[in-house]
Write an enzyme that holds these catalytic residues in place. Structure first.
Site, PDB file in Angstrom:
ATOM      1  N   HIS A   1       0.837  -1.207   0.000  1.00 53.67           N
ATOM      2  CA  HIS A   1       0.000   0.000   0.000  1.00 53.67           C
ATOM      3  C   HIS A   1       0.876   1.264   0.000  1.00 53.67           C
ATOM      4  O   HIS A   1       0.578   2.243  -0.679  1.00 53.67           O
ATOM      5  CB  HIS A   1      -0.883   0.054   1.249  1.00 53.67           C
ATOM      6  CG  HIS A   1      -1.871  -1.062   1.362  1.00 53.67           C
ATOM      7  ND1 HIS A   1      -1.773  -2.060   2.309  1.00 53.67           N
ATOM      8  CD2 HIS A   1      -2.994  -1.340   0.652  1.00 53.67           C
ATOM      9  CE1 HIS A   1      -2.788  -2.882   2.182  1.00 53.67           C
ATOM     10  NE2 HIS A   1      -3.541  -2.476   1.192  1.00 53.67           N
TER      11      HIS A   1
ATOM     12  N   GLN B   1     -18.009  -6.694  -1.046  1.00 56.78           N
ATOM     13  CA  GLN B   1     -17.097  -7.510  -1.842  1.00 56.78           C
ATOM     14  C   GLN B   1     -16.709  -8.805  -1.147  1.00 56.78           C
ATOM     15  O   GLN B   1     -15.884  -9.557  -1.652  1.00 56.78           O
ATOM     16  CB  GLN B   1     -15.866  -6.704  -2.275  1.00 56.78           C
ATOM     17  CG  GLN B   1     -14.883  -6.358  -1.172  1.00 56.78           C
ATOM     18  CD  GLN B   1     -13.811  -5.405  -1.686  1.00 56.78           C
ATOM     19  OE1 GLN B   1     -14.042  -4.223  -1.912  1.00 56.78           O
ATOM     20  NE2 GLN B   1     -12.603  -5.915  -1.893  1.00 56.78           N
TER      21      GLN B   1
ATOM     22  N   GLN C   1      -0.796  -4.169  -8.874  1.00 56.41           N
ATOM     23  CA  GLN C   1      -0.876  -5.231  -9.885  1.00 56.41           C
ATOM     24  C   GLN C   1      -1.199  -6.592  -9.257  1.00 56.41           C
ATOM     25  O   GLN C   1      -1.657  -7.504  -9.936  1.00 56.41           O
ATOM     26  CB  GLN C   1       0.448  -5.320 -10.646  1.00 56.41           C
ATOM     27  CG  GLN C   1       0.423  -6.341 -11.776  1.00 56.41           C
ATOM     28  CD  GLN C   1       1.795  -6.685 -12.293  1.00 56.41           C
ATOM     29  OE1 GLN C   1       2.598  -5.790 -12.541  1.00 56.41           O
ATOM     30  NE2 GLN C   1       2.081  -7.975 -12.450  1.00 56.41           N
ATOM     31  N   LYS C   2      -0.949  -6.721  -7.943  1.00 55.73           N
ATOM     32  CA  LYS C   2      -1.208  -8.033  -7.332  1.00 55.73           C
ATOM     33  C   LYS C   2      -2.660  -8.456  -7.566  1.00 55.73           C
ATOM     34  O   LYS C   2      -2.935  -9.605  -7.831  1.00 55.73           O
ATOM     35  CB  LYS C   2      -0.897  -8.028  -5.837  1.00 55.73           C
ATOM     36  CG  LYS C   2      -1.042  -9.448  -5.266  1.00 55.73           C
ATOM     37  CD  LYS C   2      -0.657  -9.519  -3.834  1.00 55.73           C
ATOM     38  CE  LYS C   2      -1.676  -8.899  -2.936  1.00 55.73           C
ATOM     39  NZ  LYS C   2      -2.888  -9.737  -2.728  1.00 55.73           N
ATOM     40  N   ASP C   3      -3.575  -7.489  -7.464  1.00 59.84           N
ATOM     41  CA  ASP C   3      -4.992  -7.782  -7.719  1.00 59.84           C
ATOM     42  C   ASP C   3      -5.258  -7.579  -9.207  1.00 59.84           C
ATOM     43  O   ASP C   3      -5.993  -6.668  -9.617  1.00 59.84           O
ATOM     44  CB  ASP C   3      -5.870  -6.871  -6.871  1.00 59.84           C
ATOM     45  CG  ASP C   3      -5.628  -7.084  -5.390  1.00 59.84           C
ATOM     46  OD1 ASP C   3      -5.783  -8.218  -4.931  1.00 59.84           O
ATOM     47  OD2 ASP C   3      -5.247  -6.119  -4.706  1.00 59.84           O
TER      48      ASP C   3
ATOM     49  N   SER D   1       0.461  -8.895   1.307  1.00 60.45           N
ATOM     50  CA  SER D   1      -0.997  -8.929   1.352  1.00 60.45           C
ATOM     51  C   SER D   1      -1.427  -8.766   2.800  1.00 60.45           C
ATOM     52  O   SER D   1      -0.756  -9.268   3.718  1.00 60.45           O
ATOM     53  CB  SER D   1      -1.493 -10.285   0.834  1.00 60.45           C
ATOM     54  OG  SER D   1      -2.848 -10.480   1.220  1.00 60.45           O
ATOM     55  N   SER D   2      -2.548  -8.067   2.994  1.00 60.37           N
ATOM     56  CA  SER D   2      -3.059  -7.933   4.362  1.00 60.37           C
ATOM     57  C   SER D   2      -3.419  -9.308   4.921  1.00 60.37           C
ATOM     58  O   SER D   2      -3.430  -9.495   6.140  1.00 60.37           O
ATOM     59  CB  SER D   2      -4.287  -7.027   4.372  1.00 60.37           C
ATOM     60  OG  SER D   2      -3.964  -5.789   3.795  1.00 60.37           O
ATOM     61  N   ARG D   3      -3.713 -10.247   4.047  1.00 63.12           N
ATOM     62  CA  ARG D   3      -4.123 -11.575   4.516  1.00 63.12           C
ATOM     63  C   ARG D   3      -2.932 -12.438   4.940  1.00 63.12           C
ATOM     64  O   ARG D   3      -3.129 -13.491   5.545  1.00 63.12           O
ATOM     65  CB  ARG D   3      -4.947 -12.300   3.447  1.00 63.12           C
ATOM     66  CG  ARG D   3      -6.324 -11.659   3.243  1.00 63.12           C
ATOM     67  CD  ARG D   3      -7.247 -12.486   2.358  1.00 63.12           C
ATOM     68  NE  ARG D   3      -8.620 -12.017   2.427  1.00 63.12           N
ATOM     69  CZ  ARG D   3      -9.179 -11.165   1.546  1.00 63.12           C
ATOM     70  NH1 ARG D   3      -8.480 -10.705   0.525  1.00 63.12           N
ATOM     71  NH2 ARG D   3     -10.437 -10.781   1.695  1.00 63.12           N
TER      72      ARG D   3
HETATM   73  O1  PAF Z   1      -7.864  -3.806  -3.389  1.00 61.73           O
HETATM   74  C1  PAF Z   1      -8.546  -3.503  -2.379  1.00 61.73           C
HETATM   75  O2  PAF Z   1      -8.036  -3.332  -1.265  1.00 61.73           O
HETATM   76  C2  PAF Z   1     -10.053  -3.349  -2.512  1.00 61.73           C
HETATM   77  O3  PAF Z   1     -10.575  -4.292  -3.384  1.00 61.73           O
HETATM   78  C3  PAF Z   1     -10.482  -1.937  -2.916  1.00 61.73           C
HETATM   79  C4  PAF Z   1      -9.950  -1.562  -4.296  1.00 61.73           C
HETATM   80  C5  PAF Z   1      -9.965  -0.931  -1.891  1.00 61.73           C
HETATM   81  C6  PAF Z   1     -12.016  -1.841  -2.961  1.00 61.73           C
HETATM   82  O4  PAF Z   1     -12.584  -2.096  -1.721  1.00 61.73           O
END
Ligand code: PAF
Length: 280
Positions: free
Chosen positions: A37, A61, A148-150, A185-187
């Site tokens: 981030h 989501q 890009q990870k997502d 990743s936060s996870r």
């Molecule tokens: O990538 C994320 O953390 C989330 O999918 C986002 C883009 C903030 C939407 O909630």
């Protein structure tokens, strides 16, 4: 650093910059911030006069059996990090500020939303597209920054902003990795020590694909098989998908070419992790 909780305040904050001819960048996040981030934040700071970071764990989501309730919430620590980066504003709305009672409008990017992560997480990308559209409409940034990870999320959001004609440039920043290669990743914080070691197989599998591409191999079947062979060495990790797709459409391709996305998702214990590479 201003903490903003309402859409009206966020819009007023952004318009103040625009009024004096300054640019605004938005970094949408769900908090639990890590170096990945912060790399988005630094890129935003270098490119824009004013930077807002949104911190909102978006309920729409998450599927009914997913980790919405468990998702790490570390607001104070996040704010400390963001202040040190010189972020101008943090947008941290309550869920009711984003989803007012009776709200019945969603943004659905048809087709793309059912591929890759969308196939295993029905409704996920509808939630992502909806909240990102709302954030962009609220903050009116010239640029918005995503990782890009997502990669499937990136494809969905590129399509959405083009289809809706939203006046924003999406800036996609490279994957940031731990020293041993695990994508941040936060996870990752869900992983036990043993799972943390097992999780390295995602990066190993992608490295094997990369090495094969470097030898001139282009067959998606061969590249995917090489990734699967790596996962076979870590049988406790369950592959969700390994795919070679066109990054714009997320449709499978037979032959990898520059721009082809090789993406993996796998369960390490109960934690679902993703990683990818884009063929050069
Ligand atoms: O990538 C994320 O953390 C989330 O999918 C986002 C883009 C903030 C939407 O909630």
């Amino acid at each position: 650093m201003q903490i903003i909780q309402t859409v009206a305040e966020l819009r007023a904050w952004s318009r103040e910059f625009h009024r004096s001819g300054k640019t605004v960048g938005l970094v949408p996040t769900m908090g639990a911030l890590h170096e990945g981030h912060l790399s988005l934040v630094r890129t935003a700071k270098a490119a824009c006069d004013g930077v807002a970071v949104s911190i909102f764990v978006n309920p729409t989501q998450f599927g009914p059996n997913e980790d919405f309730a468990l998702y790490p919430r570390t607001f104070d620590a996040d704010c400390t990090l963001l202040k040190a980066e010189g972020v101008n504003a943090v947008f941290a709305p309550a869920p009711e500020e984003i989803y007012q009672s009776g709200a019945s409008t969603f943004v659905e990017v048809a087709g793309l939303s059912d591929r890759l992560d969308g196939a295993s997480r029905p409704g996920h990308f509808r939630g992502v597209a909806t909240v990102v559209a709302k954030l962009l409409i609220a903050a009116e940034p010239g640029r918005a920054f995503f990782g890009q990870k997502d990669a499937a999320q990136v494809a969905v959001l590129r399509r959405m902003t083009a289809d809706l004609g939203l006046p924003v440039e999406l800036v996609i920043c490279p994957i940031v990795r731990e020293r041993d290669g695990l994508a941040m990743s936060s996870r990752n914080r869900y992983l036990s020590a043993a799972e943390r070691r097992q999780a390295l197989v995602l990066h190993r599998a992608l490295n094997a694909v990369d090495a094969l591409v470097a030898t001139g191999e282009r067959s998606s079947e061969a590249l995917i098989a090489a990734a699967h062979a790596n996962f076979a060495t870590e049988p406790s990790v369950r592959v969700d998908y390994i795919a070679a797709v066109d990054w714009a459409t997320l449709e499978p391709v037979q032959e990898a070419r520059p721009g082809t996305l090789i993406a993996v998702a796998a369960f390490v214990g109960t934690t679902r992790l993703i990683d990818n590479l884009v063929v050069e």
